[in-house]
Write a protein that holds these residues in place. Structure first.
Motif, PDB file in Angstrom:
ATOM      1  N   GLU A 191       0.901  -1.054  -0.005  1.00 54.51           N
ATOM      2  CA  GLU A 191       0.105  -0.140  -0.029  1.00 54.51           C
ATOM      3  C   GLU A 191       0.914   1.092   0.118  1.00 54.51           C
ATOM      4  OE1 GLU A 191      -2.485  -0.675   3.655  1.00 54.51           O
ATOM      5  OE2 GLU A 191      -3.445  -2.141   2.590  1.00 54.51           O
ATOM      6  N   GLU A 231      -6.341   1.507  -5.648  1.00 57.63           N
ATOM      7  CA  GLU A 231      -6.597   0.115  -5.822  1.00 57.63           C
ATOM      8  C   GLU A 231      -7.425  -0.220  -6.833  1.00 57.63           C
ATOM      9  OE1 GLU A 231      -8.039  -2.099  -2.366  1.00 57.63           O
ATOM     10  OE2 GLU A 231      -6.776  -1.058  -0.872  1.00 57.63           O
ATOM     11  N   LEU A 251      -5.134  -0.714  -9.809  1.00 57.16           N
ATOM     12  CA  LEU A 251      -4.307  -2.051  -9.807  1.00 57.16           C
ATOM     13  C   LEU A 251      -5.196  -3.094  -9.859  1.00 57.16           C
ATOM     14  CD1 LEU A 251      -1.491  -3.271  -9.018  1.00 57.16           C
ATOM     15  CD2 LEU A 251      -2.074  -3.198  -6.632  1.00 57.16           C
ATOM     16  N   GLN A 252      -6.169  -3.209  -9.386  1.00 59.02           N
ATOM     17  CA  GLN A 252      -7.376  -4.373  -9.693  1.00 59.02           C
ATOM     18  C   GLN A 252      -7.643  -4.458 -11.231  1.00 59.02           C
ATOM     19  OE1 GLN A 252     -10.890  -4.079  -7.739  1.00 59.02           O
ATOM     20  NE2 GLN A 252     -11.470  -6.146  -7.640  1.00 59.02           N
ATOM     21  N   GLU A 276      -1.253  -5.782 -12.795  1.00 58.48           N
ATOM     22  CA  GLU A 276       0.159  -5.447 -12.709  1.00 58.48           C
ATOM     23  C   GLU A 276       0.722  -4.204 -13.206  1.00 58.48           C
ATOM     24  OE1 GLU A 276       2.863  -8.433 -13.816  1.00 58.48           O
ATOM     25  OE2 GLU A 276       2.400  -9.824 -12.304  1.00 58.48           O
ATOM     26  N   SER A 296       1.325  -5.579  -7.860  1.00 58.54           N
ATOM     27  CA  SER A 296       0.656  -6.825  -8.084  1.00 58.54           C
ATOM     28  C   SER A 296      -0.683  -6.635  -7.521  1.00 58.54           C
ATOM     29  CB  SER A 296       1.283  -8.119  -8.243  1.00 58.54           C
ATOM     30  OG  SER A 296       0.617  -9.272  -8.178  1.00 58.54           O
ATOM     31  N   TRP A 297      -1.776  -6.930  -8.138  1.00 55.34           N
ATOM     32  CA  TRP A 297      -3.032  -7.030  -7.334  1.00 55.34           C
ATOM     33  C   TRP A 297      -3.113  -8.389  -6.801  1.00 55.34           C
ATOM     34  CZ3 TRP A 297      -6.723  -4.293  -5.161  1.00 55.34           C
ATOM     35  CH2 TRP A 297      -7.873  -5.103  -4.867  1.00 55.34           C
ATOM     36  N   ARG A 298      -2.561  -9.379  -7.346  1.00 48.66           N
ATOM     37  CA  ARG A 298      -2.709 -10.790  -6.573  1.00 48.66           C
ATOM     38  C   ARG A 298      -1.668 -10.728  -5.415  1.00 48.66           C
ATOM     39  NH1 ARG A 298      -0.675 -16.488  -9.463  1.00 48.66           N
ATOM     40  NH2 ARG A 298      -1.068 -17.910  -7.497  1.00 48.66           N
ATOM     41  N   GLN A 323      -3.535  -9.068  -2.364  1.00 50.15           N
ATOM     42  CA  GLN A 323      -4.613  -9.996  -1.954  1.00 50.15           C
ATOM     43  C   GLN A 323      -4.193 -11.000  -1.129  1.00 50.15           C
ATOM     44  OE1 GLN A 323      -7.828  -8.773  -2.248  1.00 50.15           O
ATOM     45  NE2 GLN A 323      -6.661  -7.083  -3.012  1.00 50.15           N
TER      46      GLN A 323
END
Length: 231
Positions: free
Chosen positions: A130, A140, A143-144, A148, A158-160, A163
């Motif tokens: 963050e 966010e 990124l989502q 990437e 990286s969103w993954r 998470q």
């Protein structure tokens, strides 16, 4: 000092020292490699231990391979390495640096390690990502949507990964642990360090002028003194 090259389930490793019942598993941080464990081994091996260091994905001998430096690849790998070591040593301790600390906290939370030493640890990866998003001006939703996003400071958001970090907070850590932290560390806030120290009863040593990467003569001397005090 004796050095033995190993391959542990396709993971390049170096074993330092003469035969012993006690092993230090050394996990480097980002931009590190297994050979950096030599300085720690020079302290630990004369005191009756061996040191086992591995190359994490994308590092050392594994540069350019298909493996990625992601927790969903690294954590299972570290567990395999520890299981291999547990079949050969009766006592195993951990020495980890920076990102290697976070990987180790996830991988070894329920392992019967004797003790742990952490240098400049990354402890709250979600908060760190963050923070990097703020540095890069990335939201966010962005990124989502993109999955990437590369940054100008060399990291790919990286969103993954974000998470995963949110879904896998560090909830348990049993080994007796000491931590060396630089007062000018820009990746891990002192408040985060203090929270972990209180929660898990860690021993904290702070080098006020130290940065995240310990590399100056003063920082390296402090690191040596700290390591010797805990060996």
């Amino acid at each position: 000092m004796k050095q033995t090259c190993l391959l542990i389930q396709q993971v390049p490793a170096l074993l330092y020292g003469e035969e012993s019942e006690h092993l230090w598993l050394y996990v480097h941080g980002k931009m590190g490699r297994k050979e950096e464990a030599a300085s720690f081994a020079q302290l630990a091996c004369p005191r009756g231990s061996q040191v086992l260091a591995i190359d994490l994905p994308e590092h050392g001998e594994r540069s350019g391979t298909h493996a990625a430096l992601t927790p969903w690849e690294v954590v299972p790998e570290l567990r395999h390495v520890l299981a291999w070591a547990q079949g050969r040593w009766s006592q195993i301790s951990l020495r980890a640096t920076s990102l290697g600390t976070w990987f180790s906290l996830l991988a070894f939370a329920e392992s019967n390690l004797s003790e742990a030493l952490f240098l400049s640890p990354v402890l709250d990866m979600a908060q760190l990502i963050e923070r990097m998003m703020t540095w890069a001006g990335v939201t966010e939703p962005q990124l989502q949507r993109c999955g990437e996003i590369p940054t100008t400071f060399g990291e790919t958001l990286s969103w993954r990964y974000l998470q995963y970090a949110r879904e896998h907070p560090v909830r348990r850590w049993d080994p007796q642990t000491a931590l060396l932290y630089g007062g000018r560390d820009h990746l891990t806030d002192r408040a985060v360090v203090d929270t972990f120290v209180r929660r898990f009863s860690w021993e904290l040593t702070v080098l006020p002028q130290g940065e995240h990467w310990f590399h100056t003569p003063e920082e390296l001397a402090a690191l040596t003194r700290w390591e010797l005090a805990h060996l």
